[in-house]
Design a protein around this motif. Structure first.
Motif, PDB file in Angstrom:
ATOM      1  N   UNK A 269      -6.505   5.335  -7.017  1.00  7.95           N
ATOM      2  CA  UNK A 269      -5.361   4.436  -7.078  1.00  7.95           C
ATOM      3  C   UNK A 269      -4.635   4.301  -5.759  1.00  7.95           C
ATOM      4  N   UNK A 270      -4.679   5.335  -4.919  1.00  5.47           N
ATOM      5  CA  UNK A 270      -3.891   5.313  -3.685  1.00  5.47           C
ATOM      6  C   UNK A 270      -4.719   5.834  -2.509  1.00  5.47           C
ATOM      7  N   UNK A 271      -5.758   5.102  -2.099  1.00  2.00           N
ATOM      8  CA  UNK A 271      -6.671   5.587  -1.058  1.00  2.00           C
ATOM      9  C   UNK A 271      -6.056   5.630   0.334  1.00  2.00           C
ATOM     10  N   UNK A 272      -4.891   4.976   0.519  1.00  2.00           N
ATOM     11  CA  UNK A 272      -4.322   4.880   1.865  1.00  2.00           C
ATOM     12  C   UNK A 272      -3.250   5.934   2.151  1.00  2.00           C
ATOM     13  N   UNK A 273      -3.167   6.960   1.310  1.00  2.00           N
ATOM     14  CA  UNK A 273      -2.102   7.962   1.486  1.00  2.00           C
ATOM     15  C   UNK A 273      -2.172   8.619   2.865  1.00  2.00           C
ATOM     16  N   UNK A 274      -1.006   8.693   3.499  1.00  2.00           N
ATOM     17  CA  UNK A 274      -0.852   9.419   4.758  1.00  2.00           C
ATOM     18  C   UNK A 274      -0.163  10.765   4.503  1.00  2.00           C
ATOM     19  N   UNK A 275       0.709  10.823   3.492  1.00  2.00           N
ATOM     20  CA  UNK A 275       1.436  12.046   3.166  1.00  2.00           C
ATOM     21  C   UNK A 275       1.468  12.231   1.659  1.00  2.00           C
ATOM     22  N   UNK A 276       1.182  13.453   1.212  1.00  2.00           N
ATOM     23  CA  UNK A 276       1.152  13.764  -0.213  1.00  2.00           C
ATOM     24  C   UNK A 276       1.850  15.099  -0.436  1.00  2.00           C
ATOM     25  N   UNK A 277       2.856  15.112  -1.320  1.00  2.00           N
ATOM     26  CA  UNK A 277       3.533  16.348  -1.664  1.00  2.00           C
ATOM     27  C   UNK A 277       3.342  16.647  -3.154  1.00  2.00           C
ATOM     28  N   UNK A 278       2.736  17.785  -3.415  1.00  2.00           N
ATOM     29  CA  UNK A 278       2.568  18.290  -4.781  1.00  2.00           C
ATOM     30  C   UNK A 278       3.352  19.596  -4.935  1.00  2.00           C
TER      31      UNK A 278
ATOM     32  N   UNK B   2       0.844  -1.191   0.000  1.00  2.00           N
ATOM     33  CA  UNK B   2       0.000   0.000   0.000  1.00  2.00           C
ATOM     34  C   UNK B   2       0.886   1.251   0.000  1.00  2.00           C
ATOM     35  N   UNK B   3       0.631   2.121  -0.980  1.00  2.00           N
ATOM     36  CA  UNK B   3       1.406   3.362  -1.074  1.00  2.00           C
ATOM     37  C   UNK B   3       0.817   4.380  -0.102  1.00  2.00           C
ATOM     38  N   UNK B   4       1.611   4.793   0.878  1.00  2.00           N
ATOM     39  CA  UNK B   4       1.119   5.728   1.898  1.00  2.00           C
ATOM     40  C   UNK B   4       1.836   7.088   1.841  1.00  2.00           C
ATOM     41  N   UNK B   5       2.931   7.161   1.136  1.00  2.00           N
ATOM     42  CA  UNK B   5       3.712   8.423   1.054  1.00  2.00           C
ATOM     43  C   UNK B   5       4.031   8.684  -0.408  1.00  2.00           C
TER      44      UNK B   5
END
Length: 872
Positions: A178-187, A154-157
């Motif tokens: 595609x990645x519902x389990x994200x804990x951290x997202x940097x855009x 699971x992609x979380x970061x």
């Protein structure tokens, strides 16, 4: 100041003994140990610049500064001396001209000061980097593969930085699906522009703890709307754009402690307590409003020993509440916090409240107790010059040079140079950075190979003051010999980012004190001073050393005498002190054109102080600071104006120099601080938008006659004149050093631009007829201030005239510039003037001093007016 000894040498110095004799004063002033004097002579004689054999210059601060490192194996204290050349020597008025006209100078200074680089190059490299990283799809595929290899798949970061993602692309990526389990997202660093698009997509990540949208166009419009919407939709979000949200907790603290990162994003379902082992926690500059939080407790952080909470407002916590919280951490022994700040304004008081703290802001508690100082800060970041790609190289250099300049003023037994010399050491000398505990010392030195000032060549000399080994950074004390009694900490602001909050607080206290001033001022009384005319009709004898008085005082009731002791009236441009009285035979029974303690008016720092004591901060006095005593308050005012987006142009004036000598206009804070080195000054808010006459600055010179200070009897000559600058007014940075643009007194420099007062008044609009009334009221208030604040000015044997210089702002409100003792009245004596106030008429130049003396000594009023309030 560099003092030049008189020398009779007529041939080139060849022996050390000749060198030591001619340069004795210079050697003593430099501080160079006597053991190195002969070594210095040898290197000067041979023009030996051998520093390159011992030192190396290295870049630092990402190429925006340089430092000097010892490459020799070792160097003992006072073991050698090195010559440092001066790469640029100039007077301030010539700076821009030289940068534009001397071949190669701007290029060399730009490289030396590290301002010749393009700050946008980093952004361009980022664009190139995004190309090498491939498409967004390739990045996503790589992230997924990496997640599967290292965790449960699971992609979380997820970091999608600098990939030119716009709003349409963000929607097409369908990241929440595609990645519902994200804990951290940097855009970070993309091209996102619409609030609604970001909220629509990002709000679908219900487990999101950290979100970075820095450097996207959407933030340029202000992100209050965006952050409010995101916090409403993402109740678990703890970090937004590197700052804490009000929801911060264990995850945000773990992120700052280095526990949570890409390889360990944190499992939202985990029940462990990862903060148990954290001993060091840096929470600086996280925009934390309240530190009282269920996760920030000794139960969650039992091992916490080092805590940094600098740069956080913490305004939702009381000082007592924060101190109570910090006392509960049993292992906490090192603390970094703004002082003044959320824990108070005194380091000593903080230590009293937190007895377990052994180190505060990097300084041991024992040292703080020993000195009793209220420590402001310890680790200071260097003040790096700021510029844009559009700024010309000369502007960048003039802005940056204050971090590098050194200065001296030449003097001999007969004369002190009016203008200071500024210089930049060569690349080696300029790479020496500051330290409070330096290992080298630098001093200017003038070498006179022929024993005469005409042959002098300027150098700096450098020698070790501590034992140094290979690889050590070589440093000097930029404020050598300047302690806290001379505002050392505040003056370091020229080179370092000192804590703004401290200075803002000092300014606010100072301003509050000014606003509370309300002295009772005396009412202006009618004239009571009697004429001093002799009863037997004899003419009053006048001694004067002023040619215009001697030539134009022709009234039959006055006669000129050559002997001061025989005079009834002493009218002199010299200071009449006890020494002069003894030498000339002047007694206390003679009338003198000076009042005791008149320095409270004619010295610029005392004038401001006198007005402020009486009126606080009246509209007609620009904000004014004595830099010798109120530098901290000035720095605070500068920061407050900068935060509010107000103009920040200031003018520095020496306490007691006329003709605008050593006067400078600048908007550069380091410049203001460094200019203190050329002598005591006031710093006054510049009138950026003055009233203009045909596009040029002007001021008005009034002559005030003072017959008595108690009761206050003052008069205004009907003759006043206009002084106009030669050049069109400009706020271009390059114009700040142009005398004929920003100053109006052309008697001593430039061509004189006279304007007939009547012609000037006629060309103003009728709506400004009340200007003269406002000026009269202001001048009266100035002298009332002196009468109340300094009653010791009163003397029955004093009569005087003063020049009062006034400028008008764009709204035609008068501003006091200065008060001048024994003003130059050449213009009043030389020209006949049409009187534009009162009953009009013509003022004959030859009668000017007749009218002055008649008013002051005979109580006869002609072409002068008593000053009293006239309400519009």
């Amino acid at each position: 100041m560099v003092t030049i000894a008189a020398a009779n040498a007529t041939k080139r110095i060849e022996t050390y003994e000749e060198f030591a004799k001619v340069h004795a004063i210079l050697l003593a002033a430099s501080g160079l140990p006597e053991s190195l004097h002969r070594r210095l002579f040898q290197k000067l004689s041979a023009e030996c610049f051998d520093g390159g054999n011992y030192f190396q210059i290295e870049p630092c601060e990402e190429g925006r500064q340089r430092l000097l490192v010892l490459t020799a194996e070792s160097m003992a204290k006072h073991s050698d001396v090195f010559l440092v050349d001066h790469a640029w020597t100039f007077r301030l008025t010539d700076a821009y001209k030289q940068l534009h006209e001397v071949p190669g100078l701007a290029e060399r200074m730009g490289a030396l000061m590290c301002v010749d680089i393009n700050l946008n190059a980093e952004g361009e490299d980022d664009g190139a980097l995004s190309d090498t990283r491939g498409s967004v799809t390739e990045v996503l595929e790589s992230e997924v593969r990496e997640a599967k290899e290292k965790s449960d798949g699971k992609l979380r970061w997820l970091e999608l930085e600098g990939l030119d993602i716009n709003d349409e692309m963000l929607l097409s990526l369908e990241l929440p699906t595609g990645f519902p389990d994200l804990v951290a997202l940097s855009l970070l660093g993309n091209k996102l522009n619409r609030v609604e698009t970001i909220v629509q997509e990002v709000s679908k990540f219900k487990q999101l703890k950290g979100l970075w949208l820095n450097n996207n166009p959407v933030l340029e419009k202000g992100d209050s709307e965006l952050v409010d919407a995101l916090l409403k939709e993402l109740p678990e979000l703890e970090i937004y754009n590197s700052t804490f949200t009000s929801n911060f907790g264990e995850w945000a603290l773990g992120f700052c402690a280095g526990i949570y990162e890409k390889d360990n994003p944190g499992n939202v379902d985990q029940a462990s307590t990862p903060l148990q082992s954290v001993s060091t926690l840096d929470l600086s500059n996280r925009n934390i409003h309240s530190l009282i939080n269920k996760a920030f407790t000794p139960n969650c952080l039992p091992s916490l020993s080092c805590l940094n909470i600098r740069g956080n407002p913490l305004e939702q916590n009381s000082i007592g509440g924060l101190l109570d919280l910090l006392r509960t951490f049993p292992s906490l022994c090192s603390l970094e916090v703004d002082i003044p700040g959320p824990l108070g304004g005194s380091a000593v008081e903080i230590l009293e409240s937190l007895p377990n703290i052994s180190q505060l802001n990097g300084i041991s508690a024992s040292k703080i107790w020993e000195t009793g100082k209220h420590v402001i800060d310890s680790v200071l970041l260097p003040r790096l010059p700021e510029w844009t790609a559009d700024d010309p190289l000369a502007d960048r250099i003039v802005n940056a040079m204050w971090q590098y300049l050194m200065t001296y003023r030449l003097a001999n037994e007969e004369k002190l140079d009016e203008t200071s010399v500024w210089y930049v050491m060569d690349e080696l000398g300029s790479a020496l950075r500051h330290s409070d505990e330096p290992n080298f010392r630098v001093a200017p030195f003038l070498f006179m190979p022929d024993g005469t000032l005409a042959s002098a060549v300027s150098f700096s000399i450098l020698w070790p003051t501590q034992n140094v080994i290979k690889g050590d950074e070589c440093t000097r004390d930029f404020l050598l010999g300047i302690g806290e009694d001379r505002q050392r900490s505040a003056r370091l602001t020229a080179w370092f980012h000192t804590p703004e909050n401290y200075f803002v607080q000092e300014y606010e206290k100072h301003n509050q004190k000014l606003q509370s001033r309300s002295l009772t001022l005396p009412k202006v009384q009618s004239s009571e001073t009697r004429s001093i005319r002799h009863h037997d009709g004899r003419a009053l004898r006048v001694y004067t050393d002023i040619p215009h008085v001697e030539e134009n005082l022709t009234h039959p009731d006055f006669v000129i005498t050559k002997e001061p002791k025989d005079a009834d009236i002493i009218w002199t441009s010299e200071q009449v002190d006890e020494e002069m009285k003894k030498a000339t035979g002047i007694t206390d029974h003679q009338y003198i054109n000076q009042f005791p303690f008149e320095a409270c008016l004619v010295m610029k720092h005392h004038l401001a102080e006198t007005i402020q004591k009486a009126h606080g901060s009246p509209q007609w006095l620009q904000p004014t600071y004595n830099l010798e005593t109120h530098l901290s308050q000035l720095i605070g005012d500068y920061h407050v104006r900068k935060r509010k987006g107000l103009d920040n142009l200031w003018i520095l004036k020496p306490w007691n120099m006329a003709r605008t000598i050593d006067t400078t206009v600048t908007d550069n804070l380091p410049s203001i601080i460094r200019l203190m080195e050329t002598g005591p000054k006031i710093c006054q808010k510049y009138i950026e938008e003055p009233a203009l006459f045909q596009g040029k600055k002007f001021d008005l010179r009034y002559i005030v006659l003072v017959r008595s200070m108690n009761p206050l009897e003052i008069f205004l000559s009907d003759c006043f004149w206009v002084r106009i600058a030669n050049n069109k007014y400009s706020l271009d940075r390059s114009s700040f050093f142009e005398y004929e643009t920003h100053f109006t007194v052309m008697n001593y420099r430039g061509r004189i631009n006279f304007k007939n007062t009547k012609d000037f008044a006629r060309e103003f609009e009728e709506e400004h007829q009340d200007i003269h009334t406002r000026v009269r009221n202001m001048i009266l208030s100035v002298f009332e201030s002196a009468a109340v604040v300094h009653p010791e000015m009163h003397s029955t044997k004093s009569r005087a005239i003063y020049g009062v210089d006034v400028m008008l702002d764009r709204y035609f409100q008068p501003k006091i510039l200065e008060v001048t003792y024994c003003p130059d009245c050449t213009r009043a004596c030389k020209y006949d003037m049409e009187i534009v106030v009162g009953d009009g008429g013509v003022a004959k130049g030859c009668d000017f001093f007749n009218n002055v003396f008649r008013c002051l000594f005979l109580n006869e009023i002609s072409q002068v007016s008593p000053l009293y309030y006239k309400h519009n």
